[in-house]
Scaffold this active site. Structure first.
Site, PDB file in Angstrom:
ATOM      1  N   HIS A 187       1.092   1.406 -13.005  1.00  0.00           N
ATOM      2  CA  HIS A 187       1.676   0.150 -13.587  1.00  0.00           C
ATOM      3  C   HIS A 187       3.394   0.518 -13.536  1.00  0.00           C
ATOM      4  O   HIS A 187       3.806   1.531 -14.152  1.00  0.00           O
ATOM      5  CB  HIS A 187       1.356  -0.386 -15.007  1.00  0.00           C
ATOM      6  CG  HIS A 187       1.954  -1.598 -15.593  1.00  0.00           C
ATOM      7  ND1 HIS A 187       1.519  -2.927 -15.063  1.00  0.00           N
ATOM      8  CD2 HIS A 187       3.084  -1.850 -16.222  1.00  0.00           C
ATOM      9  CE1 HIS A 187       2.367  -3.691 -15.678  1.00  0.00           C
ATOM     10  NE2 HIS A 187       3.144  -3.135 -16.395  1.00  0.00           N
TER      11      HIS A 187
ATOM     12  N   GLY B  85       0.716  -1.116   0.021  1.00  0.00           N
ATOM     13  CA  GLY B  85       0.013   0.222   0.029  1.00  0.00           C
ATOM     14  C   GLY B  85       1.050   1.188  -0.092  1.00  0.00           C
ATOM     15  O   GLY B  85       0.527   2.475   0.383  1.00  0.00           O
ATOM     16  N   SER B  86       2.111   1.165  -0.644  1.00  0.00           N
ATOM     17  CA  SER B  86       2.908   2.507  -0.624  1.00  0.00           C
ATOM     18  C   SER B  86       2.197   3.620  -1.561  1.00  0.00           C
ATOM     19  O   SER B  86       2.364   4.715  -1.198  1.00  0.00           O
ATOM     20  CB  SER B  86       4.379   2.270  -0.624  1.00  0.00           C
ATOM     21  OG  SER B  86       4.473   1.728  -2.286  1.00  0.00           O
ATOM     22  N   ASN B  87       1.537   3.241  -2.475  1.00  0.00           N
ATOM     23  CA  ASN B  87       0.823   4.274  -3.300  1.00  0.00           C
ATOM     24  C   ASN B  87      -0.308   4.990  -2.601  1.00  0.00           C
ATOM     25  O   ASN B  87      -0.386   5.981  -2.676  1.00  0.00           O
ATOM     26  CB  ASN B  87       0.505   3.707  -4.729  1.00  0.00           C
ATOM     27  CG  ASN B  87       1.463   3.493  -5.603  1.00  0.00           C
ATOM     28  OD1 ASN B  87       2.021   4.613  -6.430  1.00  0.00           O
ATOM     29  ND2 ASN B  87       2.096   2.243  -5.949  1.00  0.00           N
TER      30      ASN B  87
ATOM     31  N   ILE C 119     -10.120  -6.978 -12.710  1.00  0.00           N
ATOM     32  CA  ILE C 119     -11.476  -6.186 -12.570  1.00  0.00           C
ATOM     33  C   ILE C 119     -12.474  -6.728 -13.698  1.00  0.00           C
ATOM     34  O   ILE C 119     -12.101  -6.571 -15.010  1.00  0.00           O
ATOM     35  CB  ILE C 119     -11.447  -4.669 -12.886  1.00  0.00           C
ATOM     36  CG1 ILE C 119     -10.341  -4.062 -11.831  1.00  0.00           C
ATOM     37  CG2 ILE C 119     -12.327  -3.835 -12.756  1.00  0.00           C
ATOM     38  CD1 ILE C 119     -11.054  -4.183 -10.556  1.00  0.00           C
TER      39      ILE C 119
ATOM     40  N   GLU D  58       6.204   6.533  -8.704  1.00  0.00           N
ATOM     41  CA  GLU D  58       4.949   6.255  -8.907  1.00  0.00           C
ATOM     42  C   GLU D  58       4.160   7.019  -7.872  1.00  0.00           C
ATOM     43  O   GLU D  58       3.375   7.699  -7.981  1.00  0.00           O
ATOM     44  CB  GLU D  58       4.780   4.700  -8.230  1.00  0.00           C
ATOM     45  CG  GLU D  58       5.179   3.630  -9.312  1.00  0.00           C
ATOM     46  CD  GLU D  58       4.958   2.414  -9.041  1.00  0.00           C
ATOM     47  OE1 GLU D  58       3.674   2.069  -8.351  1.00  0.00           O
ATOM     48  OE2 GLU D  58       5.574   1.280  -9.266  1.00  0.00           O
TER      49      GLU D  58
ATOM     50  N   ASN E 151      -5.364   2.689 -12.860  1.00  0.00           N
ATOM     51  CA  ASN E 151      -4.447   1.748 -12.175  1.00  0.00           C
ATOM     52  C   ASN E 151      -3.003   2.459 -12.398  1.00  0.00           C
ATOM     53  O   ASN E 151      -2.824   3.166 -13.555  1.00  0.00           O
ATOM     54  CB  ASN E 151      -4.315   0.564 -13.164  1.00  0.00           C
ATOM     55  CG  ASN E 151      -3.439  -0.405 -12.482  1.00  0.00           C
ATOM     56  OD1 ASN E 151      -3.191  -0.761 -11.141  1.00  0.00           O
ATOM     57  ND2 ASN E 151      -2.936  -1.185 -13.650  1.00  0.00           N
TER      58      ASN E 151
HETATM   59  C1  GRF Z   1       3.280  -1.077  -7.958  1.00  0.00           C
HETATM   60  O1  GRF Z   1       4.615  -1.012  -8.105  1.00  0.00           O
HETATM   61  C2  GRF Z   1       2.477  -0.524  -8.873  1.00  0.00           C
HETATM   62  O2  GRF Z   1       2.833  -0.143  -9.967  1.00  0.00           O
HETATM   63  C3  GRF Z   1       1.729  -2.030  -9.070  1.00  0.00           C
HETATM   64  O3  GRF Z   1       1.988  -2.442  -7.944  1.00  0.00           O
HETATM   65  C4  GRF Z   1       2.760  -2.024  -6.739  1.00  0.00           C
HETATM   66  C5  GRF Z   1       1.988  -1.741  -5.567  1.00  0.00           C
HETATM   67  O4  GRF Z   1       2.888  -1.099  -4.714  1.00  0.00           O
HETATM   68  N1  GRF Z   1       0.354  -1.964  -9.510  1.00  0.00           N
HETATM   69  P1  GRF Z   1       2.264  -0.628  -3.397  1.00  0.00           P
HETATM   70  O5  GRF Z   1       1.418  -1.656  -2.704  1.00  0.00           O
HETATM   71  O6  GRF Z   1       1.563   0.662  -3.602  1.00  0.00           O
HETATM   72  O7  GRF Z   1       3.367  -0.372  -2.512  1.00  0.00           O
END
Ligand code: GRF
Length: 215
Positions: A117, A19-21, A101, A187, A115
């Site tokens: 990627h 969940g870092s994003n 999905i 990201e 999303n």
């Molecule tokens: C990220 O590298 C994203 O590009 C991919 O999954 C990973 C998720 O990372 N879809 P996080 O869980 O947000 O750290």
């Protein structure tokens, strides 16, 4: 209703892992830079996902839907959809979500599922291109640069319209692990940037006067 002056675009975050994003999006909101949005709910298919535990700690509405309890993907997505509607979600954010999905969700949220990627799509996308597989393939192909992409989600995997990209250069001594770290930093900048733009576009559409037709 979605027409109030103070309307914010409500995000439904779907995640499966660390969940870092999600954290990057949340930090951007907390810093005041993403004032157009609020997090309505955080959903996971994995009870132990760090991102979900963090969301719980932070006091967000959370939900876990276990895939094994559903007969097929469509039934799963229908339950997900009911939850998203119940929480008045406007924009669905896939943030490391490991499930495909289905049209059940895509029809209810046309153009409104995003999303991220970890490659410069259309390169290194599609079936099997997940996590470290992506970075390993990029290094094996001796690419000079890589990066990340935010795109709208369609039924074709990783092939929806591209909304934004950030690039990184690849050093001669780069490994998949070091590349993954570099890309992840980008990201965390790219996703909030794109969400801000999309949310603003959605708010602008809501603010447009509705046409009145007379018979
Ligand atoms: C990220 O590298 C994203 O590009 C991919 O999954 C990973 C998720 O990372 N879809 P996080 O869980 O947000 O750290």
């Amino acid at each position: 209703m979605a027409t109030k002056e103070n309307k914010k675009i409500r995000l439904g975050i779907l995640l499966s892992g660390r969940g870092s994003n999600f954290k990057a999006i949340l930090q951007t909101i907390q810093s005041g830079q993403l004032a157009q949005v609020e997090i309505a709910t955080v959903i996971s298919n994995r009870p132990s996902s760090q991102g979900l535990l963090y969301a719980e700690e932070q006091g967000f509405n959370t939900a876990i839907f276990l895939p094994k309890l559903f007969p097929h993907r469509e039934a799963y997505d229908q339950t997900l959809l009911d939850h998203l509607k119940q929480h008045h979600v406007d924009l669905v954010i896939l943030a490391g979500y490991s499930r495909i999905i289905t049209s059940v969700l895509l029809k209810a949220f046309p153009q409104s599922v995003l999303n991220i990627h970890p490659s410069l799509l259309p390169a290194y996308g599609g079936k099997g291109m997940l996590g470290m597989n992506v970075h390993e393939a990029v290094i094996a192909a001796h690419e000079k640069e890589s990066g990340c992409t935010v795109h709208r989600v369609t039924e074709a995997i990783d092939a929806g319209p591209i909304l934004g990209q950030r690039k990184v250069s690849i050093a001669p001594e780069e490994t998949p692990e070091t590349l993954a770290e570099k890309v992840l930093i980008q990201e965390h900048l790219l996703y909030p940037e794109v969400i801000e733009k999309i949310a603003q576009d959605m708010l602008d559409i809501l603010a447009q006067p509705k046409e009145v037709t007379t018979l």
